[in-house]
Design a protein around this motif. Structure first.
Motif, PDB file in Angstrom:
ATOM      1  N   SER A  72       0.810  -1.208   0.000  1.00  0.00           N
ATOM      2  CA  SER A  72       0.000   0.000   0.000  1.00  0.00           C
ATOM      3  C   SER A  72       0.853   1.272   0.000  1.00  0.00           C
ATOM      4  O   SER A  72       2.045   1.265   0.325  1.00  0.00           O
ATOM      5  CB  SER A  72      -0.910   0.012   1.233  1.00  0.00           C
ATOM      6  OG  SER A  72      -0.125   0.019   2.418  1.00  0.00           O
ATOM      7  N   HIS A  73       0.193   2.367  -0.358  1.00  0.00           N
ATOM      8  CA  HIS A  73       0.804   3.692  -0.241  1.00  0.00           C
ATOM      9  C   HIS A  73      -0.194   4.628   0.416  1.00  0.00           C
ATOM     10  O   HIS A  73      -1.383   4.637   0.060  1.00  0.00           O
ATOM     11  CB  HIS A  73       1.179   4.251  -1.613  1.00  0.00           C
ATOM     12  CG  HIS A  73       1.639   5.681  -1.564  1.00  0.00           C
ATOM     13  ND1 HIS A  73       2.881   6.044  -1.102  1.00  0.00           N
ATOM     14  CD2 HIS A  73       1.016   6.848  -1.881  1.00  0.00           C
ATOM     15  CE1 HIS A  73       3.017   7.358  -1.155  1.00  0.00           C
ATOM     16  NE2 HIS A  73       1.884   7.862  -1.625  1.00  0.00           N
TER      17      HIS A  73
ATOM     18  N   VAL B 230      -0.680   8.781   1.422  1.00  0.00           N
ATOM     19  CA  VAL B 230      -0.135  10.112   1.162  1.00  0.00           C
ATOM     20  C   VAL B 230       0.271  10.770   2.476  1.00  0.00           C
ATOM     21  O   VAL B 230       1.345  11.357   2.577  1.00  0.00           O
ATOM     22  CB  VAL B 230      -1.169  10.971   0.408  1.00  0.00           C
ATOM     23  CG1 VAL B 230      -0.667  12.410   0.245  1.00  0.00           C
ATOM     24  CG2 VAL B 230      -1.455  10.359  -0.960  1.00  0.00           C
TER      25      VAL B 230
ATOM     26  N   LYS C  43       5.194   3.428   2.215  1.00  0.00           N
ATOM     27  CA  LYS C  43       5.627   4.690   2.830  1.00  0.00           C
ATOM     28  C   LYS C  43       6.451   4.415   4.093  1.00  0.00           C
ATOM     29  O   LYS C  43       7.332   5.193   4.448  1.00  0.00           O
ATOM     30  CB  LYS C  43       4.389   5.510   3.176  1.00  0.00           C
ATOM     31  CG  LYS C  43       4.680   6.949   3.594  1.00  0.00           C
ATOM     32  CD  LYS C  43       4.948   7.851   2.406  1.00  0.00           C
ATOM     33  CE  LYS C  43       5.082   9.304   2.871  1.00  0.00           C
ATOM     34  NZ  LYS C  43       3.786   9.855   3.338  1.00  0.00           N
TER      35      LYS C  43
ATOM     36  N   ASN D 253       2.455   0.192  -5.903  1.00  0.00           N
ATOM     37  CA  ASN D 253       1.413   0.357  -4.893  1.00  0.00           C
ATOM     38  C   ASN D 253       0.150  -0.446  -5.212  1.00  0.00           C
ATOM     39  O   ASN D 253      -0.347  -0.419  -6.334  1.00  0.00           O
ATOM     40  CB  ASN D 253       1.048   1.831  -4.765  1.00  0.00           C
ATOM     41  CG  ASN D 253       2.242   2.688  -4.376  1.00  0.00           C
ATOM     42  OD1 ASN D 253       3.097   2.253  -3.617  1.00  0.00           O
ATOM     43  ND2 ASN D 253       2.312   3.898  -4.905  1.00  0.00           N
TER      44      ASN D 253
ATOM     45  N   GLN E 172      -3.759   3.380  -3.193  1.00  0.00           N
ATOM     46  CA  GLN E 172      -3.302   4.719  -2.841  1.00  0.00           C
ATOM     47  C   GLN E 172      -4.398   5.352  -2.001  1.00  0.00           C
ATOM     48  O   GLN E 172      -5.476   5.668  -2.511  1.00  0.00           O
ATOM     49  CB  GLN E 172      -2.988   5.569  -4.064  1.00  0.00           C
ATOM     50  CG  GLN E 172      -2.580   6.995  -3.679  1.00  0.00           C
ATOM     51  CD  GLN E 172      -1.749   7.695  -4.723  1.00  0.00           C
ATOM     52  OE1 GLN E 172      -0.566   7.387  -4.903  1.00  0.00           O
ATOM     53  NE2 GLN E 172      -2.341   8.643  -5.415  1.00  0.00           N
TER      54      GLN E 172
ATOM     55  N   SER F 253      -5.501   8.196   1.245  1.00  0.00           N
ATOM     56  CA  SER F 253      -5.134   9.454   1.891  1.00  0.00           C
ATOM     57  C   SER F 253      -4.323   9.200   3.151  1.00  0.00           C
ATOM     58  O   SER F 253      -3.389   9.952   3.475  1.00  0.00           O
ATOM     59  CB  SER F 253      -6.396  10.245   2.240  1.00  0.00           C
ATOM     60  OG  SER F 253      -7.266   9.458   3.064  1.00  0.00           O
TER      61      SER F 253
ATOM     62  N   GLY G 158      -9.392   7.457  -1.376  1.00  0.00           N
ATOM     63  CA  GLY G 158      -8.423   6.858  -2.283  1.00  0.00           C
ATOM     64  C   GLY G 158      -9.001   5.663  -2.992  1.00  0.00           C
ATOM     65  O   GLY G 158     -10.212   5.445  -2.992  1.00  0.00           O
TER      66      GLY G 158
END
Length: 286
Positions: free
Chosen positions: A9-10, A12, A19, A36, A39, A41, A51
Motif C-alpha cells: 500500500s501507499h 499520502v 511509505k 502500490n 493509494q 489518503s 483513495g
C-alpha cells in the motif's frame, strides 16, 4: 546494489506500507521499486480514508514494463504487504514468477497483512484466503504477527509453546524462514515486545522493550519486514539480520514514543536505522 520490488500500500499522509518500508530499506543501501496496491489518503486505522485500490491488471503491466526495458533481471527480491483486493494476490505471485524467470536467485518475502478488528486494520474479502492458499506456499520468507500466525498455521496459539508449534507448521507449508513480528500476549513476558525467527537451522527468540503508546503506531510490521529483507540482501546472516531489525525498529519506536506522536518517526530516526543504539540479542531456543 540490490533491488527490491515492493508491492504494497501507499498512503499520502503518514507511514504505512511502502511509505513505511521504502525509506528505511534505502537507508540500508537497497534500491526499492515501489509498486502500490492501493493509494489512500491515510492508513485505514484512522477509521476513515479516501483513495482507491489499484486495478489488479496494473501489477502485471508494471512488471512487464520493467521487463521491456531489460531491467527485471536486476530484481533480487519481491516484497508484498497490504493487498487491496483478493484478485491482487495471484497477480503478485505471478509477478514473482516473472521476476524469477529473469533472475532465478530472486526471493519472495510475503508480509501477510490481514484484518485486525482490535486495531481497525481493514482488508478486502478473500485476501486472507489468498494469502494462505496462494501466497504462503510460494514465499521464501513470511512475516506474520500473532493474528496472522494463528490464521496461517490453523492453531489457536494461546501460549509460547503453541507459537513454536505454529512456526514449525508454517515452515512445513513452503516458506524457508518465518519471522513472527510480535507475539503480543502469548510470549514469555507480556511486559516485553517479543519476536521469533524460525528457519531450518533452528528457532531464535528476542525481547525488547514494549513502549506504551496511547495509540499504537501503524506500519511497524511493514518496517520490520522491509528491514529484515534488506539486511538479508546485504549479506547478513539470518541471526544478524534478525537482531539488526529488532534493534533498529526498537529505536524507531523509542523515537516515536519520545516525540509523543501517532505516526512512525522514521525520518527522525534515520541514523538509528543504519546504526541502532539498542543491542538486544536473540537467544536460540530450538
Amino acid at each position: 546494489m540490490k533491488n527490491i520490488l515492493s508491492i504494497q500500500s501507499h498512503v499520502v499522509y503518514g507511514y504505512a506500507g511502502n511509505k513505511s518500508a521504502t525509506f528505511p530499506m534505502q537507508l540500508l543501501g537497497v534500491d526499492v521499486w515501489a509498486l502500490n496496491t492501493v493509494q489512500f489518503s491515510n492508513h485505514t486505522q484512522y477509521g476513515k480514508w479516501t483513495g482507491m485500490v489499484i486495478p489488479k491488471e496494473q501489477i502485471g503491466e508494471i512488471v512487464r514494463g520493467i521487463d521491456e526495458i531489460n531491467a527485471l533481471s536486476e530484481c533480487n527480491a519481491v516484497l508484498s504487504g497490504y493487498i487491496g483486493s483478493a484478485e491482487q494476490v495471484e497477480e503478485i505471485v505471478n509477478a514473482f514468477h516473472y521476476v524469477k524467470k529473469r533472475n532465478p536467485n530472486a526471493i519472495y518475502l510475503c508480509d501477510p497483512v490481514m484484518g485486525h478488528p482490535d486495531k481497525g486494520c481493514i482488508v478486502a474479502d478473500g485476501v486472507k484466503e489468498g494469502l494462505i492458499n496462494i501466497a504462503m506456499p510460494q514465499a521464501d520468507i513470511i512475516t506474520p504477527n500473532l493474528v496472522e500466525l494463528r490464521e496461517l498455521s490453523g492453531l489457536s496459539v494461546n501460549n509460547f509453546e503453541e507459537a513454536i508449534e505454529a512456526v514449525k507448521i508454517i515452515l512445513s507449508k513452503g516458506p524457508k524462514k518465518v519471522l513472527v513480528k510480535h507475539l503480543s500476549k502469548v510470549g514469555k513476558d507480556s511486559s516485553q515486545f517479543e519476536m521469533l525467527l524460525a528457519t531450518s537451522e533452528g528457532i531464535w527468540h528476542i525481547s525488547r522493550p514494549l513502549h506504551n503508546f496511547t495509540k499504537e503506531p501503524v506500519g511497524v510490521g511493514d518496517l520490520t519486514a522491509g528491514l529484515f529483507l534488506a539486511n538479508l540482501l546485504n549479506g547478513k546472516s539470518d541471526l544478524d539480520a534478525f537482531e539488526h531489525t529488532a534493534n533498529a525498529v526498537n529505536d524507531v519506536m523509542e523515537t516515536t514514543h519520545n516525540a509523543g506522536v501517532y505516526e512512525l518517526q522514521t525520518i527522525a530516526a534515520r541514523d538509528l536505522i543504519i546504526n541502532p543504539q539498542s543491542h538486544y540479542k536473540a537467544v536460540k531456543i530450538s
